[in-house]
Enzyme design. Structure first.
Site, short mmCIF file in Angstrom:
data_model
loop_
_atom_site.label_atom_id
_atom_site.label_comp_id
_atom_site.label_asym_id
_atom_site.label_seq_id
_atom_site.Cartn_x
_atom_site.Cartn_y
_atom_site.Cartn_z
N LYS A 189 0.86 -1.19 0.00
CA LYS A 189 0.00 0.00 0.00
C LYS A 189 0.88 1.23 0.00
O LYS A 189 1.45 1.61 1.01
CB LYS A 189 -0.93 0.06 1.22
N GLU A 265 8.78 1.18 11.20
CA GLU A 265 9.93 2.10 11.07
C GLU A 265 9.34 3.50 11.07
O GLU A 265 8.64 3.87 10.13
CB GLU A 265 10.65 1.86 9.74
N CYS A 300 13.40 10.67 7.27
CA CYS A 300 13.20 10.23 8.66
C CYS A 300 14.45 10.50 9.50
O CYS A 300 14.36 10.80 10.68
CB CYS A 300 12.83 8.77 8.70
N GLU A 398 8.99 16.25 15.12
CA GLU A 398 9.49 15.99 13.77
C GLU A 398 8.77 16.93 12.80
O GLU A 398 7.55 16.86 12.65
CB GLU A 398 9.22 14.53 13.38
P1 NAD Z 1 2.11 8.45 7.65
O1 NAD Z 1 2.26 7.69 8.90
O2 NAD Z 1 1.12 9.55 7.59
O3 NAD Z 1 1.70 7.46 6.45
C1 NAD Z 1 2.46 6.32 6.14
C2 NAD Z 1 1.57 5.30 5.48
O4 NAD Z 1 0.56 4.90 6.41
C3 NAD Z 1 0.82 5.83 4.26
O5 NAD Z 1 0.74 4.83 3.28
C4 NAD Z 1 -0.54 6.15 4.82
O6 NAD Z 1 -1.58 6.10 3.86
C5 NAD Z 1 -0.72 5.05 5.85
N1 NAD Z 1 -1.68 5.37 6.89
C6 NAD Z 1 -2.03 6.59 7.36
N2 NAD Z 1 -2.97 6.48 8.32
C7 NAD Z 1 -3.22 5.16 8.47
C8 NAD Z 1 -4.09 4.41 9.30
N3 NAD Z 1 -4.91 4.99 10.17
N4 NAD Z 1 -4.07 3.05 9.20
C9 NAD Z 1 -3.24 2.44 8.34
N5 NAD Z 1 -2.42 3.10 7.49
C10 NAD Z 1 -2.40 4.44 7.57
O7 NAD Z 1 3.56 8.94 7.26
P2 NAD Z 1 4.01 9.81 6.01
O8 NAD Z 1 3.57 11.21 6.23
O9 NAD Z 1 3.63 9.12 4.76
O10 NAD Z 1 5.61 9.72 6.10
C11 NAD Z 1 6.34 10.50 6.96
C12 NAD Z 1 6.75 9.72 8.19
O11 NAD Z 1 7.45 8.55 7.81
C13 NAD Z 1 7.73 10.50 9.06
O12 NAD Z 1 7.36 10.37 10.40
C14 NAD Z 1 9.07 9.83 8.79
O13 NAD Z 1 10.00 9.97 9.82
C15 NAD Z 1 8.63 8.42 8.59
N6 NAD Z 1 9.66 7.64 7.88
C16 NAD Z 1 10.40 6.73 8.60
C17 NAD Z 1 11.41 6.00 7.97
C18 NAD Z 1 12.21 4.98 8.74
O14 NAD Z 1 12.83 4.14 8.10
N7 NAD Z 1 12.21 5.00 10.05
C19 NAD Z 1 11.67 6.21 6.62
C20 NAD Z 1 10.90 7.14 5.92
C21 NAD Z 1 9.89 7.86 6.56
#
Ligand code: NAD
Length: 494
Positions: A189, A265, A300, A398
């Site tokens: 997804k 992650e 991240c 963040e």
């Molecule tokens: P997000 O958590 O908003 O979304 C991530 C994914 O989760 C998307 O596909 C989104 O549609 C889905 N999602 C959102 N709400 C959901 C729910 N209620 N149930 C199930 N799925 C849901 O994050 P983002 O804005 O896409 O990405 C930014 C974040 O990702 C930052 O916090 C960043 O630090 C983190 N990140 C972490 C790493 C790592 O390896 N640790 C790498 C890249 C990004």
């Protein structure tokens, strides 16, 4: 390398697949609904993408389960899976211009980065996981002479990968590579903000020889696709990259359903510690600027907290500002651009909100504005705050944008305390000539990665992931393969 004009011409001719990929075929979402995909560089709609829901999730999970049980992929020998994954990686590279364009048009990062980091990194990950999987042995326990204890690993089953928008292909490949190598079926997804490269990737995987139904892609929104996946009784593992808030929800959904494994992650607020005896101030200052402004700060591991020893602070910060002048946002399709557009208007407004908050609580010394507004896109210039207090939101939260907080310290102990004063623990760096100080600091940091005299070091051989609320589990390296397998103990009496 193409010129900016050539990239624009290629982008104009691009034919974009926008449908769901289920059972080896592109189809519309069961509801027929779509959502708009916007180019953050211009604010223009570039495609209407299928918006999946519960019915698509149920269908994809059934097919993934059938595939897994049939053994069409899960029972293939490791060497056979390896050959397909190597082919998959080759095809990613053969399609690198198209994939890089999709990535840049969808989420605004510079085309040069999409090519060199995202597409190349995704291919390297898939290739590496293929290469490694026929070189891993199981174990025999040291039991008594009349028994044999076999400790084996087997595929976990059906995996759902839920990934973010900042490195869409790369984050997907960090899940796909190890999950496919170990024989699982996987449903991807992508983020609703960046679904295009994942949709295209599915057809490339099929062409490489991944059987239909083993790898499926469900574009759509978190609550409509991610939540049903996480609550599904027939999914064995959620491999998530995204925010800490959503990661926590997924852990709850697992508890409410079938206790599926959840590997999350999540976010970071990474400290970059520069001691007065850092080996080369110019190099460290350029790295400090790159650490936060690379990928528009949407990383991240972004080095969002710069901790500098008081005696060199003014000189060092001057150098960081000088370096950041070469990192201004520009057209993402210009191959010379260092920084592109922020992923969407909502994220831009969120970052500008943090900047406003910072102005009340710290000293703005560089940038702070939305720029290139005439383009229709969402750009923010490199922004630096000095005198950031530990109580400030910009110290703790963040931002996920190009905003750097500078904090000064006097001693190693103070630097370590400040660095560890965070709910996150993803990455950190230490700059010093003193090997003893470097190791003492590295050992004291509560962080999944520590880089010494560099920023963002590592390759596929090194695990990647966080301490504390930056998550659990690790991507990359052989340790990543462990997540997608269950450990089985077989006890034989002779
Ligand atoms: P997000 O958590 O908003 O979304 C991530 C994914 O989760 C998307 O596909 C989104 O549609 C889905 N999602 C959102 N709400 C959901 C729910 N209620 N149930 C199930 N799925 C849901 O994050 P983002 O804005 O896409 O990405 C930014 C974040 O990702 C930052 O916090 C960043 O630090 C983190 N990140 C972490 C790493 C790592 O390896 N640790 C790498 C890249 C990004």
């Amino acid at each position: 390398m193409n010129t900016s004009q050539q990239w624009h011409a290629k982008a104009a001719k691009l034919s974009i697949e926008t449908r769901v990929f289920i059972d080896g075929k592109y189809v519309d979402a069961a509801s027929g609904e779509t959502f708009a995909c916007v180019n953050p560089a211009s604010g223009e709609i570039i495609a209407q993408v299928a918006s999946c829901g519960q019915a698509d999730v149920d269908k994809a999970v059934n097919i993934a389960r059938e595939c897994f049980e049939s053994g069409v992929w899960s029972h293939k020998s490791p060497v056979a899976r390896k050959q397909v994954l190597i082919r998959f990686a080759e095809l990613i590279l053969q399609n690198s211009e198209e994939l890089a364009l999709l990535e840049t048009l969808d989420m605004g990062k510079p085309i040069g980065e999409s090519l060199a980091v995202d597409v190349a990194g995704a291919a390297r990950c898939i290739n590496w996981c293929g290469e490694v999987v026929d070189k891993i042995y199981d174990e025999v326990a040291p039991t008594s002479r009349d028994t044999i204890g076999l400790i084996t690993r087997e595929a976990i089953g059906v995996v759902a990968a839920i990934v973010p928008w900042n490195f869409p292909l790369l984050m997907a490949s960090w899940k796909l590579g190890p999950a496919l190598a170990t024989g699982n079926s996987i449903i991807l997804k992508p983020s609703e903000k960046s679904p295009l490269s994942a949709i295209r990737l599915a057809a490339i995987a099929l062409e490489a020889g991944i059987p239909a139904g083993v790898f499926q892609v469900l574009p759509g929104f978190g609550p409509e696709v991610g939540t049903p996946l996480a609550l599904h009784m027939d999914i064995d593992c959620i491999a998530f990259t995204g925010s800490t808030g959503v990661g926590k929800k997924l852990l709850e959904y697992s508890g409410q359903s079938n206790m599926k494994r959840v590997f999350a992650e999540c976010g970071g607020k990474s400290p970059n510690i520069v001691f007065a005896d850092c080996p080369d101030m110019d190099t460290a200052a350029k790295a400090a600027a790159g650490a936060i402004f690379y990928n528009q700060g949407e990383v991240c591991t972004a080095g969002s907290r710069l901790l500098v020893e008081a005696s060199i602070k003014d000189e060092f910060v001057e150098k960081v500002i000088a370096a950041s002048k070469f990192m201004q946002p520009a057209d993402p399709l210009d191959p010379d651009s260092f920084m592109g557009a922020i992923v969407d208007e909502g994220q831009m407004d969120r970052v500008l909100g943090f900047i406003d908050d910072g102005k009340c609580n710290a000293k703005l010394i560089h940038g702070g504005n939305r720029v290139r507004q005439e383009s229709g896109g969402y750009y923010i210039e490199p922004t630096i705050f000095d005198e950031v207090d530990e109580e400030c939101r910009i110290f703790h939260e963040e931002i996920f944008g190009p905003v750097l907080s500078v904090i000064t310290f006097e001693t190693m102990e103070e630097a370590i305390r400040l660095a560890n004063n965070s709910e996150y623990g993803l990455a950190a760096a230490v700059w010093t000539r003193d090997i003893s100080k470097a190791h003492k600091t590295a050992k004291a940091l509560r962080s999944g990665s520590v880089w010494i005299n560099t920023w963002d070091g590592g390759d596929m051989t090194m695990p990647f992931g966080g301490f504390k609320q930056s998550g659990n589990g690790r991507d990359k390296s052989i340790h990543a393969l462990e997540k997608y397998t269950e450990l089985k103990s077989t006890w034989i009496v002779l």
